[in-house]
Structures are given as structure tokens and as C-alpha cells.
Design an enzyme around this catalytic site. Structure first.
Site, PDB file in Angstrom:
ATOM      1  N   LYS A   1       0.824  -1.213   0.000  1.00  0.00           N
ATOM      2  CA  LYS A   1       0.000   0.000   0.000  1.00  0.00           C
ATOM      3  C   LYS A   1       0.854   1.257   0.000  1.00  0.00           C
ATOM      4  O   LYS A   1       0.449   2.272  -0.554  1.00  0.00           O
ATOM      5  CB  LYS A   1      -0.984   0.003   1.174  1.00  0.00           C
ATOM      6  CG  LYS A   1      -2.038  -1.092   1.018  1.00  0.00           C
ATOM      7  CD  LYS A   1      -3.375  -0.764   1.613  1.00  0.00           C
ATOM      8  CE  LYS A   1      -4.367  -1.847   1.194  1.00  0.00           C
ATOM      9  NZ  LYS A   1      -5.642  -1.805   1.857  1.00  0.00           N
TER      10      LYS A   1
ATOM     11  N   LYS B   1      -3.413 -11.148  -6.791  1.00  0.00           N
ATOM     12  CA  LYS B   1      -4.699 -11.546  -6.219  1.00  0.00           C
ATOM     13  C   LYS B   1      -5.825 -10.663  -6.765  1.00  0.00           C
ATOM     14  O   LYS B   1      -5.597  -9.503  -7.123  1.00  0.00           O
ATOM     15  CB  LYS B   1      -4.657 -11.509  -4.688  1.00  0.00           C
ATOM     16  CG  LYS B   1      -4.621 -10.137  -4.067  1.00  0.00           C
ATOM     17  CD  LYS B   1      -4.965 -10.182  -2.571  1.00  0.00           C
ATOM     18  CE  LYS B   1      -5.207  -8.760  -2.080  1.00  0.00           C
ATOM     19  NZ  LYS B   1      -5.868  -8.615  -0.826  1.00  0.00           N
TER      20      LYS B   1
ATOM     21  N   LYS C   1     -10.070  -5.172  -5.527  1.00  0.00           N
ATOM     22  CA  LYS C   1     -10.896  -4.087  -6.057  1.00  0.00           C
ATOM     23  C   LYS C   1     -10.044  -3.012  -6.718  1.00  0.00           C
ATOM     24  O   LYS C   1     -10.539  -2.236  -7.526  1.00  0.00           O
ATOM     25  CB  LYS C   1     -11.751  -3.483  -4.948  1.00  0.00           C
ATOM     26  CG  LYS C   1     -10.935  -2.902  -3.811  1.00  0.00           C
ATOM     27  CD  LYS C   1     -11.690  -2.936  -2.510  1.00  0.00           C
ATOM     28  CE  LYS C   1     -10.740  -2.787  -1.353  1.00  0.00           C
ATOM     29  NZ  LYS C   1     -11.143  -3.486  -0.171  1.00  0.00           N
TER      30      LYS C   1
HETATM   31  P1  ATP Z   1      -7.364  -4.195  -1.383  1.00  0.00           P
HETATM   32  O1  ATP Z   1      -7.775  -4.095  -2.813  1.00  0.00           O
HETATM   33  O2  ATP Z   1      -7.364  -2.891  -0.643  1.00  0.00           O
HETATM   34  O3  ATP Z   1      -6.141  -5.038  -1.151  1.00  0.00           O
HETATM   35  P2  ATP Z   1      -9.090  -6.371  -1.031  1.00  0.00           P
HETATM   36  O4  ATP Z   1     -10.028  -6.251  -2.145  1.00  0.00           O
HETATM   37  O5  ATP Z   1      -7.935  -7.299  -1.139  1.00  0.00           O
HETATM   38  O6  ATP Z   1      -8.536  -4.952  -0.663  1.00  0.00           O
HETATM   39  P3  ATP Z   1      -9.611  -6.672   1.760  1.00  0.00           P
HETATM   40  O7  ATP Z   1     -10.531  -5.690   2.354  1.00  0.00           O
HETATM   41  O8  ATP Z   1      -8.152  -6.478   1.977  1.00  0.00           O
HETATM   42  O9  ATP Z   1      -9.936  -6.795   0.219  1.00  0.00           O
HETATM   43  O10 ATP Z   1      -9.961  -8.150   2.244  1.00  0.00           O
HETATM   44  C1  ATP Z   1     -11.082  -8.557   3.001  1.00  0.00           C
HETATM   45  C2  ATP Z   1     -11.059 -10.052   3.229  1.00  0.00           C
HETATM   46  O11 ATP Z   1     -11.132 -10.747   1.981  1.00  0.00           O
HETATM   47  C3  ATP Z   1      -9.780 -10.557   3.901  1.00  0.00           C
HETATM   48  O12 ATP Z   1     -10.104 -11.626   4.762  1.00  0.00           O
HETATM   49  C4  ATP Z   1      -8.964 -11.033   2.761  1.00  0.00           C
HETATM   50  O13 ATP Z   1      -8.049 -12.032   3.153  1.00  0.00           O
HETATM   51  C5  ATP Z   1     -10.019 -11.593   1.824  1.00  0.00           C
HETATM   52  N1  ATP Z   1      -9.579 -11.482   0.431  1.00  0.00           N
HETATM   53  C6  ATP Z   1      -9.342 -10.334  -0.263  1.00  0.00           C
HETATM   54  N2  ATP Z   1      -8.972 -10.584  -1.517  1.00  0.00           N
HETATM   55  C7  ATP Z   1      -8.963 -11.938  -1.646  1.00  0.00           C
HETATM   56  C8  ATP Z   1      -8.664 -12.838  -2.706  1.00  0.00           C
HETATM   57  N3  ATP Z   1      -8.323 -12.384  -3.900  1.00  0.00           N
HETATM   58  N4  ATP Z   1      -8.772 -14.164  -2.484  1.00  0.00           N
HETATM   59  C9  ATP Z   1      -9.144 -14.652  -1.280  1.00  0.00           C
HETATM   60  N5  ATP Z   1      -9.434 -13.855  -0.226  1.00  0.00           N
HETATM   61  C10 ATP Z   1      -9.348 -12.521  -0.391  1.00  0.00           C
END
Ligand code: ATP
Ligand code: LTN
Length: 333
Positions: free
Chosen positions: A115, A197, A200
Site C-alpha cells: 500500500k 490476487k 478491487k
Molecule cells: P485491497 O484491494 O485494498 O487489497 P481487497 O479487495 O484485497 O482490498 P480486503 O478488504 O483487503 O480486500 O480483504 C477482506 C477479506 O477478503 C480478507 O479476509 C482477505 O483475506 C479476503 N480477500 C481479499 N482478496 C482476496 C482474494 N483475492 N482471495 C481470497 N481472499 C481474499
């Protein structure tokens, strides 16, 4: 008896719309154990301001996230659903735990490194000390398990270290929690770039829970598959990461094993496989999308849910906070 039940807790930042990665990696595993566990799930709004947010969007997304939690099967009668900023004990314990979390530990956090690279003009103190607040979120409720996707494992491990350090000094104050990571869906990769991964922040490779079926289908049809010559559906994470990711998604939404999927698409190319995964995902998300829209329209209901949730959560959180304040030597009021 309620206090003999094991406890589960997790949260997601309302910094964007919920997506398939959040659902398969985290939320889907939350609702399953409501009878067996005492469950706390929250919208981690305090965490979102480590990155600059538009206030109106943050407010709207927090409520949308609550509606989507419920639509994903989290019954507010059986789970405590709340908004993090409504329970001041998070910020209060967060400060204390900041003083028991080491600079070196925080420097090693992958999410901080990622980040801060993405927000080079706003590397603020909160972004750096975020894991101490996350440790507070968790430890306040003395949970046994924290259901998260694989990317959050490092933060849960840091939480365990901080709790153990604190307990070592002051006696048994915190329960040491375990991360609870699903087998299928632990790390859903981006459809447009299977090396990263699904997130969003890269919307073209990301399937959102509220997205229209035709848009979901389009993203799956365009999903990056591998430029190998065999073009068959076979699970090989290393050499065929795009196909492996689609197989993971298909397995997670249909419950089929990789062998079953290989047999199902035997002799067929990606042109058949990709839309089939799209269809399965559309059908999995359809009831969630419809239910979430219905719930979101009922603002009075949502308000009653988050008010009751905050009340229950504060009661539990306060017990832990009082204990901590006493242990560190603060004068009781
Ligand atoms: P950012 O885009 O800010 O990294 P994000 O979309 O990855 O955010 P988070 O809010 O960080 O989402 O994650 C919320 C939950 O969803 C956490 O438990 C995280 O481990 C899970 N998660 C997020 N992205 C994935 C993914 N691609 N696969 C599996 N689990 C995920
Ligand atoms: N760090 C998590 C969100 C989060 C969380 C938590 C998850 C904040 N506090 C407590 C589990 C338990 C994220 O960025 N996905």
C-alpha cells in the site's frame, strides 16, 4: 451456554465494493458456523482512512457492505454485526497495543509495503501502525478463530505475537487466536492477471458481488488463460496459473474436485470452460445480489442491526479493555 461457545471474528474494510475474492476467501466461511460459534463480524471503517476516502462514498459503502454481509448468509440474530467506529474500544486498545508492537515487526508487513508503494504521496502513520489496530480488533473479543483469506495470515500472526508478548508481561489477558483459512478460495487471483490476487484496486480482473450477470460473463470470457500449446483444462498452478485460478473458482462455487473438473471438460478447450465458470459464478451470486438490494432499501432495518450489534460488541469489548487498562496501571475511573 453462550460464553462456553468458541468465538469467531473477522472484518473487511468498506473501502470498495465486495468481490468474489472477499466472498470465497472470507465471508462465505463466516456464516457456516453461526450455531456452533459466537460470531462477530464488522465493517472496518477505522482502517479505511489509512488511505484517503471520499466521505460520502465511505458512508454509503459501509451500509452496502452490511446489507451484503446479511445477504451472504450472516443472520443478524445469530451473528453480531457492527461498524468498527461505533465501538470506541477498538481505538482505545489499538493505542495500547501500538506500544507493544515493534517497529521492525511493522516494517515487515507485506500489506504496508504494497500500500505504501501504491500511495507514495500519503504514507501516513496509520498505514504503518494499522496491524496494531487490527490486533486490537481481534483481541478485544478473545476469539478462537479469525476467518480470513491467505493475504491476512501475516497480520493474524503478528496479532498472536503481540498477544503473547503482552501475556508474558501481565499474565493471561488475551486468548491466542488462530487464522482460519479456507482450502478452496484462500487466494482468488485476478482474471486479467493471474500473478496478482483479485482485488478491487484492479477492477478489470475483479468480479464484484453486485455486478450484472452480463458483465460477469464478459470478464470470464476475457479471462487470461495460458499460452501453452495443450489448451486443456488441467490443474497446474505453476505452468498454467490462469486455468488453475479458474478451476479454483469453479471448484469453490460448485464443490467439485479438480479431478472431477478435469473429467467434465476432458477434450474441450478454454472456449467452453471459461463461460461455464462464468455461468456457475453468476448463479452463485444471483441470490446474494437480489437479497442485498432488497435489504439495502430498508434503512430502518439496517440501522436496527448495526445499533444492536454495536451494543453487544461494546459490552464484550469493554470487559477486555478494562482488564488491559488495569494491568498496565491506569487508574480506574
Ligand atoms: P485491497 O484491494 O485494498 O487489497 P481487497 O479487495 O484485497 O482490498 P480486503 O478488504 O483487503 O480486500 O480483504 C477482506 C477479506 O477478503 C480478507 O479476509 C482477505 O483475506 C479476503 N480477500 C481479499 N482478496 C482476496 C482474494 N483475492 N482471495 C481470497 N481472499 C481474499
Ligand atoms: N486487515 C483486514 C481487515 C481487518 C480485519 C480485522 C480482518 C481489519 N481488522 C480483524 C480480520 C480481523 C484487511 O485489510 N482485509
Amino acid at each position: 451456554m453462550e460464553n462456553e461457545k468458541k468465538v469467531m471474528l473477522s472484518g473487511i474494510q468498506p473501502s470498495g465494493d465486495l468481490h468474489l475474492g472477499n466472498y470465497l476467501g472470507a465471508i462465505r466461511n463466516w456464516g457456516k458456523r453461526a450455531e456452533e460459534f459466537d460470531c462477530y463480524y464488522f465493517m472496518a471503517d477505522l482502517h479505511t482512512i489509512t488511505v484517503r476516502q471520499n466521505p460520502a462514498d465511505l458512508r454509503r459503502r459501509t451500509l452496502e457492505q452490511l446489507a451484503q454481509y446479511i445477504a451472504c448468509g450472516l443472520d443478524p440474530e445469530k451473528n453480531t454485526l457492527f461498524i468498527q467506529s461505533h465501538v470506541p474500544q477498538h481505538a482505545q486498545l489499538g493505542w495500547v497495543l501500538n506500544c507493544y508492537t515493534m517497529f521492525g515487526e511493522l516494517s515487515r508487513m507485506t500489506q504496508f509495503k504494497d500500500k505504501s508503494a501504491k500511495n507514495a504521496d500519503n504514507i501516513n502513520g496509520g498505514l504503518f501502525t494499522y496491524p496494531a489496530l487490527m490486533a486490537a480488533d481481534i483481541l478485544l473479543y478473545q476469539p478462537d478463530y479469525v476467518p480470513v483469506g491467505e493475504d491476512q495470515k501475516q497480520h493474524v500472526e503478528l496479532t498472536r505475537n503481540v498477544a503473547q508478548r503482552f501475556n508474558h508481561i501481565y499474565g493471561d489477558v488475551f486468548k491466542i487466536p488462530e487464522p482460519y483459512i479456507p482450502k478452496a478460495g484462500a487466494r482468488v487471483m485476478s482474471l486479467s492477471d493471474p500473478a496478482n490476487k483479485m482485488s478491487k484496486s484492479a477492477p478489470e480482473g475483479c468480479v464484484f458481488l453486485m455486478e450484472k450477470p452480463e458483465d460477469i460473463q464478459r470478464k470470464f470470457k476475457r479471462a487470461v488463460t495460458d499460452c501453452d500449446t495443450e489448451r486443456c483444462v488441467r490443474y497446474d498452478r505453476e505452468n498454467k496459473p490462469g486455468v488453475a485460478n479458474l478451476m479454483q473458482i469453479y471448484s469453490a462455487v460448485t464443490g467439485k474436485s479438480y479431478e472431477e473438473i478435469e473429467r467434465e471438460f476432458d477434450g474441450q478447450g478454454y472456449g467452453v470452460f471459461k463461460p461455464a465458470v462464468g455461468d456457475a459464478v453468476v448463479e452463485c451470486l444471483r441470490p446474494i445480489r437480489e437479497e442485498a438490494s432488497r435489504i439495502l432499501a430498508d434503512k430502518a432495518y439496517l440501522e436496527s442491526v448495526y445499533r444492536a450489534g454495536a451494543e453487544k460488541a461494546s459490552y464484550v469489548a469493554n470487559k477486555t479493555l478494562r482488564k488491559v487498562y488495569k494491568k498496565v496501571g491506569f487508574v480506574a475511573r
